[in-house]
Motif scaffolding. Structure first.
Motif: not given
Lengths: 356, 404, 315
Positions: B204-230
């Motif tokens: 979240g802190l990374f995303e906030k700074k990215c927006k301040e710096l003008g980096i486009e955030v394409l998406g932000h998603q939480s994963i379920d670490p238990k899934q066998p693959n992504f």
């Protein structure tokens, strides 16, 4: 026989006296408080699994619902701030209601299908807790949970009641919470004792022993099973409410997972399915080992060996193995549990006689 | 026969109860105990092993202080399931608080666990030094957070009892974004996190700074670490063509699998991970061939290979003793123990309050491995350096250090 | 805000469906072991997932010891040899372990209540997991990446790689062979007979213990095959992976109608597809909740699973 039947009251009396004894230790007292909570949870599972024979693999969900209801109704940043009695009651009702609502549609499933559905239900609840951040705060947990004890009495200060310097100053500290948890455990035991002997309790056993015969005698299996789920889920909710209070937080959502449900099943079966005293003993031994004895042993080993203690010398590295082997040996040599219910023991005994 | 069996069981139970009631055998008067509470079973064991190694190394340097033998007590806050557990963490905190020989509590590892032990230890007045919990809210109010009451809910006694030697995510998250823009020239990023307090917080802190710096955030998603693959997730992200993927999480909560599936699904952009992945286990988990040259990891402070002076000496001693180079967390474990031990040496008694005061007021500390730093009024380190390393030939190679 | 809806990129529905089918055939392979054992002795074998995990560890150990660790650094011959060796050794070892577990732990409990055996299985699962954590530690470990990721399909929008081909190429023939075995061989017939009525089978001269041992052997070897394929496909092994995969496989078995072989395959495919599609359209964090919600909904309408026989309670 008399020994067998009367040890729980003796144990409860001893536990009630414990904080007043000179050997009393705050840590042990606080750990016992958590054990009482687990004992209530195991007794709740026993209603479902022991009395009616439904293999329920999602008890942790009701435990979680109880804990989170108390959390939502107590934390300062939600506008409720109810006293513990109110929020715990809400937790019990919420857990029971969810139990009934989710089990009613699937009751016609046979044994193992029902087991999977309850397992799935437990997982779904856990994911809801984890992912519904605005309500549950996700993985942060709801805290601090420090409510007043009863409505209209917001004060939590207990300084006046302290008997020695080890005793806490708030009502949710040791030993006051210890007494509350122990008291609720005793009440639960008494309640279940009477329930077992009531019409409902006897009907459950009839249902467990032979559903068809019970139905022929005019019992309504669906209604009986729903009643068992309601009682079991409600008690599990109560345990959850106490747990959240004892920790002052709902903790990590991953705590309310399948592992907890599974360990509880093990406690109930290890102690003696269907028998209150057996279930108590099972919880004290298994959870006592997991949460208290392992720590003590590890500390002793480290104190004895100093910095030369290796990882594999610690009990915790072998904990799962010990658990597993104990379960396997118990099921092999004493499948009826440590303190079996009289009826179960007779059954197994008959089976032995037949096999022999 | 039943009665005999029952008596055996009951006898065992009473014996166990007696042992519990007395808390094992008597405690030795002449020892000083430094307790640590970390997840010692389960998935984070790799990192906590290195922390414990660091602590032990520091303790061995002193051996005894003022005639009292130093001892480390290694407590586990994870349960059979392998995750840290609020109940165990609370037990550990209380156990440490009740044992008068314990003068400091090192830990916990997870910021979520810190939320449980901090109020308990604060009430008991026992010093707590965390080597790894980086959620900023533990010590400072997080901007925009109006409801949680952090950090005052952890400081009921009004005193600061918690401090940490690792820079918080306030340093790591934003500075990672600065690096992404300045060095990697990232214009579009995709952000993932493991939904834990630490991972989601830093993402979240990374995303906030990215927006301040003008980096486009394409998406932000939480994963379920238990899934066998992504694989599905990576296929989706590949379609968005980001310049960088940022993952807030650890090498136990999906970091390696994300790196593996990025490569597998043909994503060419680099992956950036925080200090939860700054360890050997991340590289062995993902495979050196997967992460070499395409993965950046950040760590507050310095990489052990860049340490000089006392730090370099620590690295050498660590190698001699354990046969491997210290990982980043080993340095923090060492530093945590060191700052406690130095205060202890000065005071020379088991006076908890004096030790707490001495440690919390530490200024210009340079006896450890991290160089010169102080604790600020909230117990946070003044060390505000972020090192970004690139994985090359199966190891972290520092690329750049940024100061706030 | 509830960020329930994840964004979708360029990859489309067909791609997720394909990934789901591939994952699903993996789950199906593990589910077969569950369902066969259940069909014969009505045991929910909670240790099956952990057996699968140990199989994966063994395969890892083989490749590691042989020095075949990456595709680029090894000759094609070495890679093919190593994979073949894994595909032989892991199933054999898993079969042996499964049979031994049955012989030592479950067999003395044949006449015991169902719960007793389930709790034993949970115990076995704990023991296996502890062995796993002592063997490879508790962090995920990279499995040798021995199958290329190169795309085999030129059609736009879909990737079908050598890896996907490998999964399908191993699982489908295995499942066909198993079906034929159970349908047409005398041993297969004996298995079906035992599943239907152990006592009657015994009276007909079938050696029930032997049939059960064979069932455990087949179930174990399928877990071993699945472990190797899973390692090569997901490229990572972890001591807790048995739990997650075992859970999905168990779910697949029940969804299809527990004890039913085609049902387990269908159940596996449904779970794989639902899982991947929910990851794509709702976000990975909701995937498991969605899978189980759909499972419950299906069971409400078909209480004996998709292909389960609608048996009436025996009186």
């Amino acid at each position: 026989m008399s020994l067998l039947r009367y040890w729980p009251p003796v144990l409860f009396a001893a536990l009630a006296a414990y904080p007043f004894l000179p050997v009393a230790d705050v840590i042990r007292g606080q750990q016992f408080t958590i054990l009482f909570v687990y004992a209530i949870l195991a007794l709740a599972l026993n209603v479902v699994l022991g009395y009616t024979g439904l293999l329920h693999l999602g008890m942790a969900a009701y435990f979680g619902i109880g804990a989170y209801t108390v959390g939502i109704l107590s934390v300062p940043f939600f506008p409720f701030q109810q006293s513990f009695v109110v929020s715990a009651l809400a937790g019990v009702l919420a857990a029971a209601a969810v139990g009934v609502a989710t089990t009613a549609p699937v009751l016609r499933l046979r044994g193992d299908y029902l087991a999977l559905v309850t397992l799935g239900f437990g997982l779904i609840v856990q994911y809801l807790i984890r992912n519904l951040d605005p309500i549950t705060e996700g993985t942060k947990g709801l805290n601090p949970i420090e409510p007043g004890p009863v409505p209209g009495f917001a004060g939590t200060d207990m300084s006046a009641a302290r008997l020695n310097s080890d005793w806490g100053t708030k009502w949710y500290d040791y030993p006051y919470l210890y007494f509350v948890a122990l008291g609720l455990l005793v009440l639960t035991t008494l309640f279940l004792r009477n329930l077992e002997r009531s019409r409902l309790g006897r009907a459950w056993v009839a249902l467990r022993e032979d559903e068809l015969a019970a139905t022929c005698m005019g019992l309504n299996p669906a209604r009986l099973k729903i009643a068992a789920i309601a009682v079991g889920a409600g008690l599990a909710g109560l345990a959850g409410a106490l747990y959240a209070l004892a920790l002052h937080t709902t903790g990590n959502p991953s705590f309310y997972d399948f592992n907890l449900s599974m360990i509880m099943v093990c406690c109930v079966i290890l102690g003696g399915l269907g028998n209150r005293s057996g279930v108590l003993l099972g919880v004290l031994l298994l959870m006592g080992f997991d949460r208290i004895a392992v720590n003590i042993l590890d500390n002793e080993i480290q104190d004895a060996l100093g910095s030369s203690a290796k990882e594999y010398m610690k009990v915790s590295a072998w904990k799962l193995m010990i658990f597993g082997v104990v379960l396997i040996l118990m099921m092999r040599f004493r499948p009826e549990g440590l303190l079996p219910e009289a009826r179960v023991r007779r059954e197994l005994h008959d089976a032995d006689a037949k096999a022999g | 026969m039943d009665r005999r069996k029952f008596l055996t069981v009951a006898g065992g139970g009473v014996g166990a109860a007696a042992m519990l009631a007395t808390g094992g055998c008597g405690k030795k008067e002449n020892t000083i105990v430094i307790a640590s509470s970390l997840p010692r079973t389960g998935s984070a064991k790799g990192q906590t092993d290195t922390i414990v190694n660091g602590i032990k190394l520091a303790i061995d340097e002193y051996g005894e202080i003022a005639g009292m033998k130093l001892q480390h007590r290694d407590m586990d806050d994870a349960t059979t399931g392998g995750m840290w557990d609020a109940g165990k963490e609370a037990d550990n905190a209380r156990e440490a608080a009740a044992d008068k020989n314990v003068v400091a509590f090192i830990g916990p590892y997870n910021s979520g666990a810190a939320k449980v032990s901090m109020p308990l230890l604060n009430e008991a007045g026992l010093l707590q030094v965390s080597p790894a919990a980086t959620w900023p809210g533990l010590t400072k109010k997080v901007p925009g957070d109006e409801k949680s009451g952090e950090p005052d809910i952890y400081r009921k006694s009004g005193k600061v009892t918690f401090c940490r030697v690792c820079p918080t995510d306030f340093v790591q998250g934003p500075l990672s974004a600065v690096f992404a823009k300045d060095v990697l020239n990232a214009k579009k990023v995709y952000i993932l996190d493991d939904k834990e307090l630490y991972g989601a917080g830093i993402a979240g802190l990374f995303e906030k700074k990215c927006k301040e710096l003008g980096i486009e955030v394409l998406g932000h998603q939480s994963i379920d670490p238990k899934q066998p693959n992504f694989k599905t997730l990576m296929d989706q992200i590949a379609g968005l063509q980001p310049d960088l993927i940022y993952f807030g999480g650890t090498s136990q909560s999906g970091g390696p699998q994300i790196a593996i599936d990025m490569k597998g699904q043909g994503l060419k952009c680099p992956l950036m991970v925080p200090d939860g992945c700054y360890e050997e286990a991340f590289i062995t988990g993902a495979g050196a061939d997967v992460v070499n040259g395409r993965c950046y990891a950040t760590i507050g402070g310095k990489d052990p290979s860049e340490l000089t002076g006392a730090g370099a000496e620590f690295v050498k001693k660590y190698k001699d003793k354990y046969g491997t180079s210290p990982e980043a967390y080993a340095v923090y474990g060492y530093e945590s123990a060191k700052v406690v031990l130095e205060a202890l040496k000065k005071i020379g008694t088991k006076d908890r309050e004096a030790i707490r005061k001495a440690v919390v007021e530490t200024k210009d500390f340079d006896k450890g491995a991290l160089g010169k730093w102080s604790f600020d009024a909230d117990g946070d380190t003044t060390l505000k350096v972020l090192t970004i390393s690139k994985v090359e030939a199966g190891a972290f190679k520092p690329v750049k250090s940024i100061t706030e | 805000m509830l960020d329930v809806f994840a964004q979708t990129g360029a990859a489309g529905f067909e791609q997720f469906l394909l990934l789901g089918l591939v994952m699903g055939s993996l789950y199906a392979l593990i589910a077969l072991g569950y369902t066969m054992v259940y069909g014969i002795i009505e045991l929910i074998n909670f240790a099956h997932g952990d057996l699968f995990m140990l199989g994966g560890f063994l395969a890892w150990q083989l490749a590691w010891t042989l020095g075949v660790r990456t595709l680029d650094a090894s000759s094609t011959g070495a890679v093919v040899g190593a994979v073949a060796l894994m595909l032989v050794t892991a199933p054999l070892a898993c079969a042996a372990l499964n049979v031994a577990t049955d012989r030592v732990i479950y067999r003395p409990l044949r006449s015991a209540p169902k719960l007793t055996v389930i709790v034993s299985a949970i115990g076995v699962s704990f023991v296996f997991m502890n062995v796993g954590s002592l063997w490879l530690g508790t962090s995920p470990v990279k499995f040798p990446d021995l199958v290329p990721d190169a795309n085999l399909v030129t059609a736009a929008g879909v990737r079908f790689t050598w890896k996907d081909l490998m999964v399908v190429g191993v699982t489908v023939p295995t499942m066909v062979a198993l079906t034929l075995f159970v349908k047409f061989t005398p041993l297969g017939k004996a298995m079906r007979a035992t599943a239907q009525n152990p006592t009657a089978a015994k009276l007909m001269g079938i050696n029930v213990d032997r049939v059960i041992a064979v069932t455990f052997a087949i179930g174990g070897s399928l877990a071993g095959v699945a472990a190797v394929v899973n390692g090569l496909y997901n490229k990572s092994v972890h001591y807790q992976m048995g739990f997650q995969n075992g859970l999905y496989a168990f779910t697949a078995a029940v969804l299809g109608g527990i004890g039913n072989i085609p049902g387990a395959v269908l159940g596996g495919l449904v779970i794989g597809v639902v899982g991947e599609l929910s990851k794509a359209y709702l976000g990975t964090k909701w995937s498991e909740a969605v899978v189980f919600t759909i499972l419950i909904v299906i069971l409400v309408f078909r209480p004996s699973g998709l292909l389960g026989a609608r048996t009436r309670e025996k009186v």
